[in-house]
Scaffold this active site. Structure first.
Site, PDB file in Angstrom:
ATOM      1  N   LYS A  50       0.784  -1.188  -0.010  1.00 54.23           N
ATOM      2  CA  LYS A  50       0.113   0.042  -0.040  1.00 54.23           C
ATOM      3  C   LYS A  50       0.852   1.228   0.070  1.00 54.23           C
ATOM      4  O   LYS A  50       2.201   1.304   0.524  1.00 54.23           O
ATOM      5  CB  LYS A  50      -0.751  -0.235   1.279  1.00 54.23           C
ATOM      6  CG  LYS A  50      -2.039   0.976   1.183  1.00 54.23           C
ATOM      7  CD  LYS A  50      -2.877   0.812   2.484  1.00 54.23           C
ATOM      8  CE  LYS A  50      -3.981   1.917   2.557  1.00 54.23           C
ATOM      9  NZ  LYS A  50      -4.922   1.614   3.848  1.00 54.23           N
ATOM     10  N   SER A 125      -9.753   1.626   2.940  1.00 61.85           N
ATOM     11  CA  SER A 125      -8.967   2.467   1.886  1.00 61.85           C
ATOM     12  C   SER A 125      -7.798   1.481   1.153  1.00 61.85           C
ATOM     13  O   SER A 125      -7.081   2.016   0.182  1.00 61.85           O
ATOM     14  CB  SER A 125      -8.244   3.498   2.688  1.00 61.85           C
ATOM     15  OG  SER A 125      -7.304   2.919   3.615  1.00 61.85           O
ATOM     16  N   SER A 149     -10.038  -0.795   6.801  1.00 60.71           N
ATOM     17  CA  SER A 149      -9.470  -0.452   5.439  1.00 60.71           C
ATOM     18  C   SER A 149      -8.531  -1.711   5.114  1.00 60.71           C
ATOM     19  O   SER A 149      -8.433  -1.781   3.790  1.00 60.71           O
ATOM     20  CB  SER A 149      -8.393   0.625   5.433  1.00 60.71           C
ATOM     21  OG  SER A 149      -9.041   1.918   5.428  1.00 60.71           O
TER      22      SER A 149
HETATM   23  N1  GLN Z   1     -13.161   4.163   6.424  1.00 54.43           N
HETATM   24  C1  GLN Z   1     -12.568   4.607   7.486  1.00 54.43           C
HETATM   25  C2  GLN Z   1     -11.944   5.788   7.560  1.00 54.43           C
HETATM   26  O1  GLN Z   1     -12.139   6.513   6.502  1.00 54.43           O
HETATM   27  C3  GLN Z   1     -11.149   3.599   7.746  1.00 54.43           C
HETATM   28  C4  GLN Z   1     -10.381   3.870   6.798  1.00 54.43           C
HETATM   29  C5  GLN Z   1      -8.932   3.021   7.229  1.00 54.43           C
HETATM   30  O2  GLN Z   1      -9.183   1.805   7.954  1.00 54.43           O
HETATM   31  N2  GLN Z   1      -7.708   3.557   7.026  1.00 54.43           N
HETATM   32  O3  GLN Z   1     -11.436   6.551   8.439  1.00 54.43           O
END
Ligand code: GLN
Length: 443
Positions: A50, A125, A149
């Site tokens: 990532k 994400s 995410s």
């Molecule tokens: N969707 C969640 C957020 O926007 C989790 C994102 C993540 O785990 N990086 O914060």
């Protein structure tokens, strides 16, 4: 695509072939936009990374404009560990800007497509990592999970994604979003591979002050162990019919495999959402203050220092990131600090205690990962709608627990994933349950 387990047994000469093969396949599936960039020079089994994890010499940008041109000067601890185990970072994968989002639509590089349906999101994400593994253009990948995410994109793309206990995997070299929530974890084709990759990256790291000084015994998942599994009827009722069907299917499969199923109750997850978004945004607003046009990435020249900060940050951050910096700064500002931030920390404590209580009775909790299958692009009309869709994943991060998402069912050709949540530092049981369920649903 061959599994990680198989790839680790390949002779060196065949690894070079494998890399070429992956590159060719990735080129053919370019429209997915899973990879931001590829690098075949590393020696070892290729792993997708990532774009928020430092790889020495790579441009690492968190899929943001503000970090264009920033070259990582060192390896994150997880990367050092990968290399030591004969793996190599291979390409950096697309993501929501600074890991803020649930759809991978907010990337500076454009959205990633779901390999199962190009009209749908891969989740986020870590959507690029999930899409790459699901499309057969990565053997395995690393993602990061602040509020789901890893697990949610895994569920949307039909792969396995695992979030370790907070402190189990070093955050050294992971671009911080919500420091008290972030964990790096494996995204793989199956549960066994997830355990292999987890074993490689887990363990105490003196370079990360939040790393847990705990013995880490390598895990071999045991699908034959009989467990007591908690199900949450009051949780599942808000999920779509497809998710409810997968839940019922999993419960039946687990019963048939000899596990004991126990009904438990968790308080309304709306408290998770409020506590999570206040905490994550507060931490994000402080963490992202370091992107000032001086130290990392891009700078927009302007009259004085303040103008330069303003111009750089105005131009460099996307809309969602700006929204979170503003909200995070607000909840930390004097006058509102007690009302929002401190209250969120209290709620977080209650949520943690509640999980601990449930785990006095059960070994694992079975839960949905998302309220529905992968969304169509643009389905989330407002930011709030997107935040609410994280309802099943964020409690785990607030409580710092380990969890794994795995594919259980299909609905109109789209994968449906569920997750097991375990006790802190009891990754063994999480993997045991997952390997049992995986075997049961594969038949
Ligand atoms: N969707 C969640 C957020 O926007 C989790 C994102 C993540 O785990 N990086 O914060």
């Amino acid at each position: 695509m061959i599994t990680l387990k198989e790839a680790l047994n390949l002779p060196k000469e065949e690894l070079a072939e494998l890399k070429k093969d992956i590159a060719a396949k990735a080129e053919a599936k370019k429209e997915l936009n899973a990879y931001i960039a590829m690098d075949e020079s590393g020696e070892g089994v290729p792993i997708a990374i990532k774009d928020n994890i430092q790889v020495d010499g790579w441009e690492v940008t968190c899929a943001s404009k503000i970090l264009q041109g920033y070259v990582a000067p060192y390896d994150a601890t997880v990367i050092t560990k990968l290399r030591a185990a004969g793996l190599a970072p291979y390409g950096r994968t697309n993501m929501d800007e600074f890991a803020m989002g649930s759809t991978t639509e907010s990337s500076y590089y454009g959205k990633t497509l779901n390999p199962h349906d190009p009209n749908r999101v891969p989740g986020g994400s870590s959507g690029g990592s999930a899409a790459a593994v699901a499309a057969g253009i990565a053997i395995a990948a690393l993602g990061s999970d602040t509020g789901g995410s890893i697990r949610q994109p895994a569920a949307f793309c039909g792969i396995v994604g695992m979030k370790p206990t907070y402190g189990r995997v070093s955050r050294y070299g992971l671009a911080a979003y919500g420091s008290s929530l972030d964990q790096i974890g494996p995204m793989t084709q199956n549960v066994e591979d997830a355990a292999i990759l987890y074993n490689i990256i887990a363990g105490f790291d003196p370079k990360d002050s939040t790393s847990a000084q705990k013995e880490h015994t390598p895990i071999t998942p045991d699908p034959d162990r009989k467990l007591t599994i908690g199900i949450v009827p009051n949780y599942i009722k808000d999920a779509s019919a497809a998710v409810q069907k997968a839940y019922d299917k999993a419960i039946a499969a687990l019963k048939a495999a000899g596990h004991e199923i126990v009904e438990v109750e968790l308080m309304d997850a709306k408290y998770d959402i409020a506590a999570y978004y206040i905490t994550a945004m507060a931490e994000a607003s402080t963490n992202l203050s370091r992107y000032d046009g001086v130290r990392y990435g891009r700078r927009v020249e302007a009259g004085g220092l303040k103008d330069m900060y303003r111009a750089t940050r105005s131009e460099g951050f996307g809309e969602e990131v700006k929204r979170r910096i503003l909200l995070g700064t607000f909840v930390l500002s004097s006058g509102y600090y007690d009302a929002y931030y401190i209250k969120a920390q209290r709620a977080r404590h209650v949520i943690k205690e509640e999980y601990a209580k449930v785990f006095e009775k059960v070994d694992l909790i079975l839960s949905p990962v998302a309220p529905d299958v992968a969304y169509e692009f643009g389905a989330m009309k407002t930011p709030l709608e997107m935040y609410l869709s994280d309802v099943y994943t964020i409690g785990v991060n607030l409580a710092g627990l380990p969890a794994i998402s795995l594919p259980v069912d299909e609905h109109n050709g789209l994968p449906v994933g569920l997750q097991f949540i375990g006790k802190a530092f009891d990754e063994q049981t999480v993997f045991d349950g997952a390997s049992s369920l995986e075997r049961a649903v594969k038949g």
